[in-house]
Enzyme design. Sequence first.
Site, mmCIF file in Angstrom:
data_model
loop_
_atom_site.group_PDB
_atom_site.id
_atom_site.type_symbol
_atom_site.label_atom_id
_atom_site.label_comp_id
_atom_site.label_asym_id
_atom_site.label_seq_id
_atom_site.Cartn_x
_atom_site.Cartn_y
_atom_site.Cartn_z
ATOM 1 N N HIS A 60 -9.738 -7.505 3.385
ATOM 2 C CA HIS A 60 -8.614 -6.233 3.484
ATOM 3 C C HIS A 60 -9.637 -4.994 3.836
ATOM 4 C CE1 HIS A 60 -6.467 -2.627 2.207
ATOM 5 N NE2 HIS A 60 -5.916 -3.178 1.579
ATOM 6 N N GLU A 116 -1.979 -7.581 7.302
ATOM 7 C CA GLU A 116 -2.222 -5.711 6.731
ATOM 8 C C GLU A 116 -1.940 -5.085 8.226
ATOM 9 O OE1 GLU A 116 -1.532 -5.427 2.388
ATOM 10 O OE2 GLU A 116 -3.766 -4.680 3.256
HETATM 11 P P1 13P Z 1 0.434 -0.184 0.458
HETATM 12 O O1 13P Z 1 1.049 -0.796 -0.576
HETATM 13 O O2 13P Z 1 0.724 0.682 -1.372
HETATM 14 O O3 13P Z 1 1.080 0.141 1.772
HETATM 15 O O4 13P Z 1 -0.758 -1.054 -0.010
HETATM 16 C C1 13P Z 1 -0.779 -2.090 1.402
HETATM 17 C C2 13P Z 1 -2.121 -2.628 1.066
HETATM 18 O O5 13P Z 1 -3.168 -2.330 1.306
HETATM 19 C C3 13P Z 1 -2.082 -3.957 0.061
HETATM 20 O O6 13P Z 1 -3.099 -4.108 -0.120
#
Ligand code: 13P
Length: 256
Positions: free
Chosen positions: A93, A165
């Site tokens: 992450h 992400e």
């Molecule tokens: P948000 O949905 O709060 O933007 O976070 C995304 C995230 O980092 C999920 O792993």
Amino acid sequence: MKTYIVGNWKLNFTVGEASIYLHKLLKALPNYRDIDVVVAPSTIALQPLSLQVDRHKIKLAAQNAFYRDYGAFTGETAFSQLRGVADYSIIGHSERRYIFGEDDKMIAKKVAAAIRNRITPILCIGETESERAFGETADVIRDQLIGGLSEVADDNVDKVIVAYEPVWAISSSKVAKMATPDEIAEVVKLIRANLKEVYGEKTAKEIPVLFGGSVSPANAGAYLMVPGVNGLLIGGSSLILSEFVDIIETAKRTRS
Ligand code: 13P
């Protein structure tokens, strides 16, 4: 292919709060066969929640773990210790990369350790705002993807889930701009093109690709319709039961 709706609770909820949330979520959800609902609580809550959860409805993910199975590694939890407790683990992450200094080499070892311990890795990749501004997105995606998979034997690569992400789209980031479906589609295409080039067409098609970054009930439907997207990785909205359930129901509607 299944749709994956994964809630990343990050550093939120006490064990008691997590247990109450899970209880309510189990009550709110029917058993959707084609949707895998996954929640990722803090490590300390994983074991008690594993005794409470109905795995036909909801599965548990770790948010992180260490790649060695045992030894002198003070403060760490091993994937080997999560066997039978968590079915998935988020790995790499952006908060692990940028706050805790994890690099692609370490992430690759973690992906391999998860597979070795029969835990499905959810490998997170994504460019920062400045990398995007400098036109480096494709390189970053390739490096993080191929780097993150580098310790996995070719015939095990199809056991991995990839989550795109973009760091700039995460709600806690300074910018937190919402990604457009077109922006996501472009990167998901790139991810599959890279997978195809390195691992072949079959594997590239089989690997689920999720999207994460400011996902909410308002945009979940549009994001799930992006070609090549097989699910969502949700932070903030997954902490609010009604929103998380709403997103799961949207996923159900989108599929049928
Ligand atoms: P948000 O949905 O709060 O933007 O976070 C995304 C995230 O980092 C999920 O792993």
